[in-house]
Scaffold this motif. Sequence first.
Motif, PDB file in Angstrom:
ATOM      1  N   THR A 179       0.806  -1.117   0.160  1.00 31.95           N
ATOM      2  CA  THR A 179      -0.112  -0.001   0.106  1.00 31.95           C
ATOM      3  C   THR A 179       0.937   1.301   0.111  1.00 31.95           C
ATOM      4  OG1 THR A 179      -1.679  -1.223   1.253  1.00 31.95           O
ATOM      5  CG2 THR A 179      -1.935   1.372   1.160  1.00 31.95           C
ATOM      6  N   GLU A 180       1.371   1.477   0.957  1.00 32.72           N
ATOM      7  CA  GLU A 180       2.183   2.874   1.114  1.00 32.72           C
ATOM      8  C   GLU A 180       3.349   3.189   0.156  1.00 32.72           C
ATOM      9  OE1 GLU A 180       3.628   2.804   5.089  1.00 32.72           O
ATOM     10  OE2 GLU A 180       1.674   2.570   6.032  1.00 32.72           O
ATOM     11  N   PRO A 181       4.012   2.070  -0.423  1.00 28.50           N
ATOM     12  CA  PRO A 181       5.067   2.413  -1.519  1.00 28.50           C
ATOM     13  C   PRO A 181       4.360   2.895  -2.515  1.00 28.50           C
ATOM     14  CG  PRO A 181       5.613   0.377  -0.319  1.00 28.50           C
ATOM     15  CD  PRO A 181       4.146   0.671  -0.021  1.00 28.50           C
ATOM     16  N   PHE A 182       3.029   2.656  -3.046  1.00 28.31           N
ATOM     17  CA  PHE A 182       2.414   3.269  -4.159  1.00 28.31           C
ATOM     18  C   PHE A 182       1.630   4.562  -3.900  1.00 28.31           C
ATOM     19  CE2 PHE A 182       2.996  -1.274  -4.381  1.00 28.31           C
ATOM     20  CZ  PHE A 182       3.618  -1.414  -5.727  1.00 28.31           C
ATOM     21  N   VAL A 203       3.692   6.223  -8.005  1.00 26.12           N
ATOM     22  CA  VAL A 203       2.533   6.890  -7.567  1.00 26.12           C
ATOM     23  C   VAL A 203       1.484   7.157  -8.873  1.00 26.12           C
ATOM     24  CG1 VAL A 203       1.269   8.294  -6.174  1.00 26.12           C
ATOM     25  CG2 VAL A 203       3.514   7.356  -5.503  1.00 26.12           C
ATOM     26  N   GLU A 204       2.170   7.779 -10.084  1.00 22.67           N
ATOM     27  CA  GLU A 204       1.128   8.305 -10.985  1.00 22.67           C
ATOM     28  C   GLU A 204       1.164   6.993 -12.194  1.00 22.67           C
ATOM     29  OE1 GLU A 204       2.491  11.783 -12.221  1.00 22.67           O
ATOM     30  OE2 GLU A 204       1.922  12.944 -10.059  1.00 22.67           O
ATOM     31  N   ASP A 205       1.725   6.129 -11.947  1.00 18.12           N
ATOM     32  CA  ASP A 205       1.541   5.089 -13.089  1.00 18.12           C
ATOM     33  C   ASP A 205       0.162   4.144 -12.594  1.00 18.12           C
ATOM     34  OD1 ASP A 205       1.463   2.595 -14.426  1.00 18.12           O
ATOM     35  OD2 ASP A 205       3.747   2.528 -14.633  1.00 18.12           O
ATOM     36  N   GLN A 206      -0.793   4.595 -13.108  1.00 18.65           N
ATOM     37  CA  GLN A 206      -2.180   4.035 -12.741  1.00 18.65           C
ATOM     38  C   GLN A 206      -2.144   2.565 -12.834  1.00 18.65           C
ATOM     39  OE1 GLN A 206      -5.199   6.401 -14.465  1.00 18.65           O
ATOM     40  NE2 GLN A 206      -5.173   7.708 -12.582  1.00 18.65           N
ATOM     41  N   GLU A 207      -1.519   1.984 -14.084  1.00 18.34           N
ATOM     42  CA  GLU A 207      -1.556   0.839 -14.514  1.00 18.34           C
ATOM     43  C   GLU A 207      -0.896  -0.227 -13.536  1.00 18.34           C
ATOM     44  OE1 GLU A 207       0.133  -0.546 -18.144  1.00 18.34           O
ATOM     45  OE2 GLU A 207       0.191  -2.517 -17.594  1.00 18.34           O
ATOM     46  N   LYS A 382       4.081  -5.334 -13.797  1.00 19.63           N
ATOM     47  CA  LYS A 382       3.027  -5.095 -15.057  1.00 19.63           C
ATOM     48  C   LYS A 382       3.231  -6.331 -16.181  1.00 19.63           C
ATOM     49  CE  LYS A 382       3.169  -0.558 -16.464  1.00 19.63           C
ATOM     50  NZ  LYS A 382       3.446   0.752 -16.415  1.00 19.63           N
ATOM     51  N   ASN A 383       4.478  -6.827 -16.193  1.00 19.50           N
ATOM     52  CA  ASN A 383       4.613  -7.989 -17.473  1.00 19.50           C
ATOM     53  C   ASN A 383       4.703  -9.167 -16.910  1.00 19.50           C
ATOM     54  OD1 ASN A 383       4.535  -5.649 -19.062  1.00 19.50           O
ATOM     55  ND2 ASN A 383       6.531  -6.141 -19.909  1.00 19.50           N
ATOM     56  N   ARG A 384       4.176  -9.540 -15.646  1.00 12.74           N
ATOM     57  CA  ARG A 384       4.246 -10.441 -14.911  1.00 12.74           C
ATOM     58  C   ARG A 384       3.705 -11.873 -15.455  1.00 12.74           C
ATOM     59  NH1 ARG A 384       0.455  -8.165 -12.383  1.00 12.74           N
ATOM     60  NH2 ARG A 384      -1.519  -9.125 -11.655  1.00 12.74           N
ATOM     61  N   HIS A 385       2.733 -11.791 -16.336  1.00 18.28           N
ATOM     62  CA  HIS A 385       2.265 -12.949 -17.106  1.00 18.28           C
ATOM     63  C   HIS A 385       3.328 -13.722 -18.150  1.00 18.28           C
ATOM     64  CE1 HIS A 385      -1.833 -12.712 -15.271  1.00 18.28           C
ATOM     65  NE2 HIS A 385      -1.540 -11.493 -15.360  1.00 18.28           N
ATOM     66  N   GLU A 386       4.450 -12.785 -18.363  1.00 18.32           N
ATOM     67  CA  GLU A 386       5.360 -13.084 -19.397  1.00 18.32           C
ATOM     68  C   GLU A 386       6.573 -13.628 -18.661  1.00 18.32           C
ATOM     69  OE1 GLU A 386       3.493 -10.129 -20.684  1.00 18.32           O
ATOM     70  OE2 GLU A 386       2.080 -11.897 -21.329  1.00 18.32           O
ATOM     71  N   ILE A 387       6.673 -13.133 -17.636  1.00 12.78           N
ATOM     72  CA  ILE A 387       7.802 -13.656 -16.740  1.00 12.78           C
ATOM     73  C   ILE A 387       7.674 -14.654 -16.099  1.00 12.78           C
ATOM     74  CG2 ILE A 387       9.629 -12.571 -15.291  1.00 12.78           C
ATOM     75  CD1 ILE A 387       8.291  -9.803 -16.095  1.00 12.78           C
ATOM     76  N   VAL A 388       7.980 -15.917 -16.385  1.00 14.49           N
ATOM     77  CA  VAL A 388       7.667 -17.170 -15.941  1.00 14.49           C
ATOM     78  C   VAL A 388       8.602 -18.113 -16.015  1.00 14.49           C
ATOM     79  CG1 VAL A 388       5.285 -17.114 -15.866  1.00 14.49           C
ATOM     80  CG2 VAL A 388       6.240 -18.047 -17.666  1.00 14.49           C
ATOM     81  N   THR A 389      10.141 -17.698 -16.458  1.00 14.68           N
ATOM     82  CA  THR A 389      11.112 -18.743 -16.437  1.00 14.68           C
ATOM     83  C   THR A 389      12.346 -18.024 -15.978  1.00 14.68           C
ATOM     84  OG1 THR A 389      11.609 -17.775 -18.725  1.00 14.68           O
ATOM     85  CG2 THR A 389      10.182 -19.686 -18.578  1.00 14.68           C
ATOM     86  N   GLY A 390      13.535 -18.495 -15.722  1.00 16.05           N
ATOM     87  CA  GLY A 390      14.461 -18.122 -15.118  1.00 16.05           C
ATOM     88  C   GLY A 390      15.145 -17.112 -16.154  1.00 16.05           C
TER      89      GLY A 390
ATOM     90  N   LYS B 320      -8.956   1.300  -3.804  1.00 12.62           N
ATOM     91  CA  LYS B 320      -9.456   2.811  -4.494  1.00 12.62           C
ATOM     92  C   LYS B 320      -8.774   3.060  -5.790  1.00 12.62           C
ATOM     93  CE  LYS B 320     -10.703   4.418   0.107  1.00 12.62           C
ATOM     94  NZ  LYS B 320     -10.199   5.533   1.015  1.00 12.62           N
ATOM     95  N   SER B 321      -7.806   2.156  -6.085  1.00 10.32           N
ATOM     96  CA  SER B 321      -7.153   2.407  -7.454  1.00 10.32           C
ATOM     97  C   SER B 321      -7.989   2.466  -8.629  1.00 10.32           C
ATOM     98  CB  SER B 321      -6.074   1.300  -7.357  1.00 10.32           C
ATOM     99  OG  SER B 321      -5.278   1.281  -6.385  1.00 10.32           O
ATOM    100  N   LYS B 322      -7.712   3.202  -9.562  1.00 14.35           N
ATOM    101  CA  LYS B 322      -8.644   3.310 -10.898  1.00 14.35           C
ATOM    102  C   LYS B 322      -8.482   2.002 -11.482  1.00 14.35           C
ATOM    103  CE  LYS B 322      -8.559   6.004 -14.996  1.00 14.35           C
ATOM    104  NZ  LYS B 322      -9.690   5.706 -15.468  1.00 14.35           N
ATOM    105  N   GLY B 323      -9.859   1.653 -11.534  1.00 15.77           N
ATOM    106  CA  GLY B 323      -9.925   0.485 -12.555  1.00 15.77           C
ATOM    107  C   GLY B 323     -10.180  -0.825 -11.435  1.00 15.77           C
ATOM    108  N   PHE B 324      -9.880  -0.833 -10.102  1.00 19.78           N
ATOM    109  CA  PHE B 324      -9.685  -1.903  -9.477  1.00 19.78           C
ATOM    110  C   PHE B 324     -11.080  -2.459  -9.216  1.00 19.78           C
ATOM    111  CE2 PHE B 324      -9.757  -4.317  -5.282  1.00 19.78           C
ATOM    112  CZ  PHE B 324      -8.768  -5.267  -5.777  1.00 19.78           C
ATOM    113  N   LYS B 325     -12.104  -1.533  -9.099  1.00 19.78           N
ATOM    114  CA  LYS B 325     -13.697  -2.025  -8.866  1.00 19.78           C
ATOM    115  C   LYS B 325     -13.896  -3.096 -10.191  1.00 19.78           C
ATOM    116  CE  LYS B 325     -16.505   1.246  -9.755  1.00 19.78           C
ATOM    117  NZ  LYS B 325     -17.445   2.651  -9.589  1.00 19.78           N
ATOM    118  N   GLU B 326     -13.752  -2.422 -11.280  1.00 15.87           N
ATOM    119  CA  GLU B 326     -14.010  -3.033 -12.510  1.00 15.87           C
ATOM    120  C   GLU B 326     -13.498  -4.359 -12.500  1.00 15.87           C
ATOM    121  OE1 GLU B 326     -13.013  -0.035 -12.219  1.00 15.87           O
ATOM    122  OE2 GLU B 326     -14.854   1.210 -12.940  1.00 15.87           O
ATOM    123  N   HIS B 327     -12.196  -4.260 -12.116  1.00 13.42           N
ATOM    124  CA  HIS B 327     -11.383  -5.570 -12.226  1.00 13.42           C
ATOM    125  C   HIS B 327     -11.926  -6.636 -11.407  1.00 13.42           C
ATOM    126  CE1 HIS B 327      -8.317  -8.895 -11.485  1.00 13.42           C
ATOM    127  NE2 HIS B 327      -8.321  -8.267 -10.169  1.00 13.42           N
TER     128      HIS B 327
END
Lengths: 401, 401
Positions: A179-182, A203-207, A382-390, B320-327
């Motif tokens: 929570t806090e780091p974001f 903080v401002e990278d909403q994704e 953000k790309n964790r779905h592609e990062i699944v191998t050493g 409360k993050s943008k998009g979380f509710k929808e997800h």
Amino acid sequence: MKNYIQLNEETVVDYIKKKMDFFQEDAEFTCDEIGDGNLNLVFRVKDVKNGKSLIVKQALPYVRAAGEDWPLDINRGEIETHILRIEHELTEGLVPEVYFYDQEMYCMAMEDLNDYIIMRYGLLEFNQYPNFSEQISDFLVKTLLLTSDVVLDPKEKKERVKEFINPELCLITEDLVYTEPFHIGARNNMEEALEEFHRQEIVEDQELVLEAAKLKFDFMNNAQALLHGDLHTGSIFVNERYTKVIDPEFAFYGPMAYDIGALVANLIMNYISTKAVLEEGPLKEKHMAFLRQSIKEVIDLFKEKSYAMWDGVVKDQMAKSKGFKEHYIQDVLVNTAGVAGCEMVRRTVGFAHVKDLDSIPNDEKRIQAKKDNLSLAKVLVKNRHEIVTGEAYLELIEKYL
Amino acid sequence: MKNYIQLNEETVVDYIKKKMDFFQEDAEFTCDEIGDGNLNLVFRVKDVKNGKSLIVKQALPYVRAAGEDWPLDINRGEIETHILRIEHELTEGLVPEVYFYDQEMYCMAMEDLNDYIIMRYGLLEFNQYPNFSEQISDFLVKTLLLTSDVVLDPKEKKERVKEFINPELCLITEDLVYTEPFHIGARNNMEEALEEFHRQEIVEDQELVLEAAKLKFDFMNNAQALLHGDLHTGSIFVNERYTKVIDPEFAFYGPMAYDIGALVANLIMNYISTKAVLEEGPLKEKHMAFLRQSIKEVIDLFKEKSYAMWDGVVKDQMAKSKGFKEHYIQDVLVNTAGVAGCEMVRRTVGFAHVKDLDSIPNDEKRIQAKKDNLSLAKVLVKNRHEIVTGEAYLELIEKYL
């Protein structure tokens, strides 16, 4: 709390002599408080004449670093004892042996790992541990897979979920990691030179924040396996031959990815540190090659060993379905990358840092290393779905560091 | 169990008179055992002179339908009382009021819903309940969202997870909903005419079984919200104006989708039944239109009301993050379709059936209805990621039924 007395270097020897027959009659004692954690007093009690020693660990009724205004459940030592005994049995000794737990003094005595070093400090001295990834992947597979619904009787598993529910310490993780780091403020802690970067890139990278929120809810809701719960390199003792995992006070039933991701993140941060600190030369090459190999092997061996063990241990009939093993491990590995990213963010801008990054002496290099760390962390989340191998980790390290 | 005595129609009146001042001095009692469940004795105690009544529900120390060899935790009545009180408060009366719980007799007294009918029987009489979807969606959103980490203090939520861990009854669901129907044998129960279809279309459909396995592990691990845990139309009392949800003995912290999916599945199965049983005409048209609307509204109103309520109740900062509710809601709806499919499979080929399908008198029509039910169920499980709107359900119903 009636019979609770806070131990000190003077009183702990008498205490231990009363509690157990560990030392010889003619013992000559030394005693040091060696704790560097935030939650406990830790003493090494040693008979220098006969060369025997043990560790006494006493819970404090507050989180030490924060002072007495952060109350915590003091019974966690009892949980820790139970966890260590479970893990000791599952892993055939990859955690220290517990001699006793004292419910009145909130105090345990355990095996002294005096020929071991805390891995973080070992890595900061650029030591390599050739058996580490083999042993820690054993620890991960055995403590995680064997405590999950895949293997355990579902009733027994739920009784364990209940026993190990850990609201106080989970809340620390939920706040400090997820929570806090974001956000701006709270207990965050960073160099002024990082504040703008933190605001813009985290903080401002909403994704990014949305993906971190998903990982937080996975941490809060996914009672998958009995986690260590704080598996960074400061919770691992190593030497040339062996690995011992300590300090499972944060243990609870949570997502497997949380342990694996925390570990990988701390290896990556030592890699970043080494890169920034050492001059070019054979030591740097050797240590960075060791770290790359360890990062790769933690991921790949977790997968390999889980696959290899699966058919022999799986009890749940639906978990035997074709394709389920692959789905299950894949899902763990996806979130492992996400957890690693969150851990790297919080260790850079959050309340609790790692020495690996903070000890880089040159200001400019340290700030750059921390920015690189945050940039890589973002990709992991953000790309964790592609990062699944050493290999995928190594490619990212190559690209971002 | 020292003071436990199994009540009967003769003894329950004296028992209730001793326990509470509910009835008047001059009461003239009637008493009937009205239970149709498997786990409890249920009595209606009525003062016919003054028109007052209440329900007494006593836990049996075994699952009734299976005989005395299936022991169950008899304390579940205490949990049920606590759940009903929580739900009563959250939903402003969409569950019956509990008057008392007796720990020695494993017995509760509660509001008599004598002007209500069990919804399954009401639907089998082709009655419509115009306020149902409005009220049940209220029940779902309030009992689920307001007990989740989105809203509750995380420590309180974990204490509730612990309190409501329910290994015995969860195991019933894990076996009867998520395991046995996807295999041959065990306690499965179906017409011979369905056996081949079951084997080919369910057991041998590896993709289906794999997806069911994923849903099973979501059920076992995802401690998202305080579920009812058995929300079929036999657990709901209705009349023209009101809805009351009963029997939350299966309650535990699990995936929200489990409640919503079970409900939708039971509405779909009544639709299939109605289609097979009624002659073409205005009653059939009317009842099927009501069911279509109810199915659509349960899904759409759950989403709409969750969205509408979210900003006002959310406490978790990351939620409360943008998009979380929808997800978050999307994820619930995806698994809702999956749960609905599993429920439809198990009610056709598993241990516990529904009267809706079993009471179709014409053999050929009944077998066909059950096959249609299984075919639709498969799509719900396998394509659940696309089935997240009321409209999507209606399109499937149109296509498969």
